[in-house]
Motif scaffolding. Structure first.
Motif, PDB file in Angstrom:
ATOM      1  N   ASP A  86       0.853  -1.180   0.000  1.00 58.06           N
ATOM      2  CA  ASP A  86       0.000   0.000   0.000  1.00 58.06           C
ATOM      3  C   ASP A  86       0.894   1.236   0.000  1.00 58.06           C
ATOM      4  OD1 ASP A  86      -2.249  -1.580   0.130  1.00 58.06           O
ATOM      5  OD2 ASP A  86      -2.420  -1.470   2.318  1.00 58.06           O
ATOM      6  N   GLY A  87       0.493   2.234  -0.737  1.00 60.10           N
ATOM      7  CA  GLY A  87       1.282   3.457  -0.804  1.00 60.10           C
ATOM      8  C   GLY A  87       2.175   3.523  -2.025  1.00 60.10           C
ATOM      9  N   ASP A  88       2.388   2.373  -2.666  1.00 64.09           N
ATOM     10  CA  ASP A  88       3.211   2.346  -3.878  1.00 64.09           C
ATOM     11  C   ASP A  88       2.308   2.605  -5.078  1.00 64.09           C
ATOM     12  OD1 ASP A  88       5.038   1.966  -5.885  1.00 64.09           O
ATOM     13  OD2 ASP A  88       5.205  -0.209  -5.617  1.00 64.09           O
ATOM     14  N   SER A  89       2.010   3.871  -5.322  1.00 64.46           N
ATOM     15  CA  SER A  89       1.093   4.223  -6.411  1.00 64.46           C
ATOM     16  C   SER A  89       1.654   3.843  -7.775  1.00 64.46           C
ATOM     17  CB  SER A  89       0.789   5.726  -6.372  1.00 64.46           C
ATOM     18  OG  SER A  89       1.984   6.488  -6.480  1.00 64.46           O
ATOM     19  N   GLY A  90       2.971   3.728  -7.869  1.00 63.33           N
ATOM     20  CA  GLY A  90       3.591   3.346  -9.133  1.00 63.33           C
ATOM     21  C   GLY A  90       3.558   1.856  -9.382  1.00 63.33           C
ATOM     22  N   SER A  91       3.209   1.090  -8.350  1.00 65.72           N
ATOM     23  CA  SER A  91       3.154  -0.375  -8.486  1.00 65.72           C
ATOM     24  C   SER A  91       4.436  -0.896  -9.138  1.00 65.72           C
ATOM     25  CB  SER A  91       1.931  -0.798  -9.310  1.00 65.72           C
ATOM     26  OG  SER A  91       0.738  -0.377  -8.687  1.00 65.72           O
ATOM     27  N   HIS A  92       5.544  -0.783  -8.421  1.00 64.67           N
ATOM     28  CA  HIS A  92       6.851  -1.193  -8.949  1.00 64.67           C
ATOM     29  C   HIS A  92       6.999  -2.712  -8.855  1.00 64.67           C
ATOM     30  CE1 HIS A  92       7.333   3.103  -8.206  1.00 64.67           C
ATOM     31  NE2 HIS A  92       8.304   3.068  -9.099  1.00 64.67           N
ATOM     32  N   HIS A  93       6.327  -3.394  -9.767  1.00 61.54           N
ATOM     33  CA  HIS A  93       6.202  -4.847  -9.722  1.00 61.54           C
ATOM     34  C   HIS A  93       6.967  -5.583 -10.805  1.00 61.54           C
ATOM     35  CE1 HIS A  93       1.988  -4.108  -7.731  1.00 61.54           C
ATOM     36  NE2 HIS A  93       2.976  -3.959  -6.875  1.00 61.54           N
ATOM     37  N   VAL A  94       7.479  -4.858 -11.800  1.00 65.80           N
ATOM     38  CA  VAL A  94       8.114  -5.514 -12.954  1.00 65.80           C
ATOM     39  C   VAL A  94       9.633  -5.428 -12.848  1.00 65.80           C
ATOM     40  CG1 VAL A  94       8.266  -5.630 -15.462  1.00 65.80           C
ATOM     41  CG2 VAL A  94       6.140  -4.865 -14.382  1.00 65.80           C
ATOM     42  N   CYS A  95      10.282  -6.578 -12.848  1.00 65.18           N
ATOM     43  CA  CYS A  95      11.744  -6.621 -12.766  1.00 65.18           C
ATOM     44  C   CYS A  95      12.331  -6.725 -14.174  1.00 65.18           C
ATOM     45  CB  CYS A  95      12.190  -7.821 -11.925  1.00 65.18           C
ATOM     46  SG  CYS A  95      13.992  -7.960 -11.749  1.00 65.18           S
ATOM     47  N   GLN A 148       4.749  -0.787 -13.154  1.00 68.95           N
ATOM     48  CA  GLN A 148       4.071  -1.619 -14.155  1.00 68.95           C
ATOM     49  C   GLN A 148       3.336  -0.775 -15.195  1.00 68.95           C
ATOM     50  OE1 GLN A 148       1.707  -4.003 -11.483  1.00 68.95           O
ATOM     51  NE2 GLN A 148      -0.128  -2.749 -11.733  1.00 68.95           N
ATOM     52  N   TRP A 149       2.918   0.430 -14.823  1.00 66.65           N
ATOM     53  CA  TRP A 149       2.231   1.303 -15.777  1.00 66.65           C
ATOM     54  C   TRP A 149       3.241   1.916 -16.746  1.00 66.65           C
ATOM     55  CZ3 TRP A 149      -1.899  -0.809 -14.524  1.00 66.65           C
ATOM     56  CH2 TRP A 149      -2.294  -0.973 -13.196  1.00 66.65           C
ATOM     57  N   ALA A 150       4.419   2.289 -16.228  1.00 63.84           N
ATOM     58  CA  ALA A 150       5.473   2.821 -17.100  1.00 63.84           C
ATOM     59  C   ALA A 150       6.001   1.722 -18.015  1.00 63.84           C
ATOM     60  CB  ALA A 150       6.610   3.396 -16.254  1.00 63.84           C
ATOM     61  N   PHE A 151       6.017   0.486 -17.516  1.00 61.43           N
ATOM     62  CA  PHE A 151       6.482  -0.639 -18.329  1.00 61.43           C
ATOM     63  C   PHE A 151       5.575  -0.829 -19.542  1.00 61.43           C
ATOM     64  CE2 PHE A 151       6.412  -5.230 -19.345  1.00 61.43           C
ATOM     65  CZ  PHE A 151       7.744  -5.402 -19.688  1.00 61.43           C
ATOM     66  N   ALA A 152       4.268  -0.682 -19.333  1.00 63.48           N
ATOM     67  CA  ALA A 152       3.320  -0.814 -20.443  1.00 63.48           C
ATOM     68  C   ALA A 152       3.573   0.270 -21.490  1.00 63.48           C
ATOM     69  CB  ALA A 152       1.891  -0.726 -19.916  1.00 63.48           C
ATOM     70  N   SER A 153       3.848   1.483 -21.016  1.00 66.25           N
ATOM     71  CA  SER A 153       4.144   2.594 -21.921  1.00 66.25           C
ATOM     72  C   SER A 153       5.474   2.364 -22.635  1.00 66.25           C
ATOM     73  CB  SER A 153       4.198   3.900 -21.123  1.00 66.25           C
ATOM     74  OG  SER A 153       4.632   4.978 -21.916  1.00 66.25           O
ATOM     75  N   TYR A 154       6.417   1.798 -21.910  1.00 66.01           N
ATOM     76  CA  TYR A 154       7.750   1.518 -22.453  1.00 66.01           C
ATOM     77  C   TYR A 154       7.674   0.583 -23.656  1.00 66.01           C
ATOM     78  CZ  TYR A 154      12.413  -0.749 -22.434  1.00 66.01           C
ATOM     79  OH  TYR A 154      13.628  -1.287 -22.769  1.00 66.01           O
ATOM     80  N   ILE A 155       6.872  -0.461 -23.545  1.00 69.45           N
ATOM     81  CA  ILE A 155       6.731  -1.425 -24.639  1.00 69.45           C
ATOM     82  C   ILE A 155       6.226  -0.726 -25.896  1.00 69.45           C
ATOM     83  CG2 ILE A 155       5.452  -3.457 -25.446  1.00 69.45           C
ATOM     84  CD1 ILE A 155       5.401  -4.402 -22.523  1.00 69.45           C
ATOM     85  N   ASP A 156       5.219   0.105 -25.718  1.00 68.54           N
ATOM     86  CA  ASP A 156       4.613   0.806 -26.854  1.00 68.54           C
ATOM     87  C   ASP A 156       5.594   1.786 -27.496  1.00 68.54           C
ATOM     88  OD1 ASP A 156       2.319   1.661 -28.516  1.00 68.54           O
ATOM     89  OD2 ASP A 156       2.480   3.522 -27.369  1.00 68.54           O
TER      90      ASP A 156
END
Length: 247
Positions: free
Chosen positions: A61-70, A120-128
Motif C-alpha cells: 500500500d502506498g506504492d502508487s507506481g506499483s513497482h512490480h516488474v523486474c 508496471q504502468w510505465a512498463f506498459a508505456s515503455y513497450i509501446d
C-alpha cells in the motif's frame, strides 16, 4: 507432577509448530507470475532495488507506481534504438546511476543499477514507445510480481500488449497457473500475492498442531489401556482408574 510436565511439553511443541508455520509463511508471502515464491530482482553486485529496498518487487500500500516488474536495465535489444527505459519513457536518467546502495550491503554505496523493479504502468508505456515487446530490455520473470498480470488482465483493452509481452517472454502460454488466473478473470482465483501463502502457512501450522494433538491423545489412550490391563490382572492393587493415574 509427571502429568503437568507432559502438558507443558505438549504446549511447547504446539506453540513451536505454530511459530514455525508462521515464520515460513512470512518469508514467502509474495508470488511471481508462475505462482511461485517471488524471487529477488536485484542480486549480488547490483544496486539494491524494490519499493521497500529489500531486493524484491513487492506489492505494498502506498506504492502508487506499483513497482512490480523486474527488468534488466543493463541488457540491450538488438531490435531497439539503443535507448534505455528512462530515455524511452521520458524520465530523468536514473537508469545509469552507478553510486547506489548495494544489494549485499545497503550501507555501502557504489553499485550500478542493473535489475530493477519498475512501475508496471510505465512498463506498459515503455513497450509501446520502444517499438514492441522485441525491442525492450530483458525481463526477469521469476521476479515479476503476479499483481502485474492481474492488473493488466483486468484492463486488456488498455494493457493487452503489455500482458501479451509478459506472457510471451515468460512462456506463460503453457502455465497452468496463468490459465487459472485467465479463467478467474484475473481476479486471482483465491491466490493473492500478498496473503495467500500466509493463509497457507497458518493452515499448515493448524494441520501440524492437529497432528500433535492426535499423537498426544493416542499416547494418552494407550497409557489408560495399559493401566486398565494392569488393574484387571491384579498388578495394581487399587479399585479406581482416574485420569491422574495415567500421568
Amino acid at each position: 507432577m509427571k502429568g503437568a510436565n507432559r502438558i507443558r511439553s505438549f504446549a511447547l511443541l504446539l506453540a513451536s509448530s505454530i511459530r514455525i508455520g508462521s515464520t515460513r509463511a512470512a518469508g514467502d508471502s509474495y508470488l511471481n507470475v508462475y505462482g511461485e515464491s517471488l524471487q529477488p530482482c536485484s542480486r549480488s553486485g547490483m544496486a539494491l532495488t524494490g519499493y521497500v529496498r529489500d531486493g524484491h518487487c513487492v506489492d505494498r500500500d502506498g506504492d502508487s507506481g506499483s513497482h512490480h516488474v523486474c527488468i534488466d536495465l543493463s541488457s540491450v535489444s538488438s531490435l531497439g534504438d539503443g535507448r534505455n527505459f528512462c530515455q524511452v519513457t521520458g524520465q530523468s536518467e536514473w537508469c545509469s546511476s552507478d553510486d547506489m546502495p548495494c544489494h549485499d550491503d545497503p550501507s555501502s554505496y557504489g553499485c550500478s543499477i542493473e535489475n530493477w523493479c519498475v512501475c508496471q504502468w510505465a512498463f506498459a508505456s515503455y513497450i509501446d514507445k520502444a517499438g514492441g515487446c522485441d525491442a525492450i530490455h530483458d525481463v526477469m520473470c521469476e521476479s515479476i510480481n503476479v499483481r502485474t498480470i492481474e492488473a493488466y488482465g483486468k484492463d486488456r483493452a488498455k494493457y493487452g500488449d503489455a500482458l501479451a509481452c509478459i506472457v510471451e517472454r515468460c512462456g506463460l502460454e503453457s502455465s497452468a497457473y496463468y490459465s487459472s488466473l485467465l479463467a478467474a478473470g484475473f481476479g486471482g482465483g483465491g491466490v493473492r500475492s500478498g496473503g495467500a501463502l500466509v493463509g497457507l502457512g497458518v493452515a499448515s501450522a493448524l494441520v501440524a498442531s492437529a497432528a500433535v494433538v492426535a499423537a498426544f491423545l493416542v499416547v494418552r489412550k494407550r497409557r489408560i489401556e495399559v493401566e486398565v490391563d494392569r488393574v484387571w490382572k491384579g498388578d495394581d492393587m487399587t479399585d479406581e482408574i482416574s485420569v491422574g493415574k495415567t500421568n
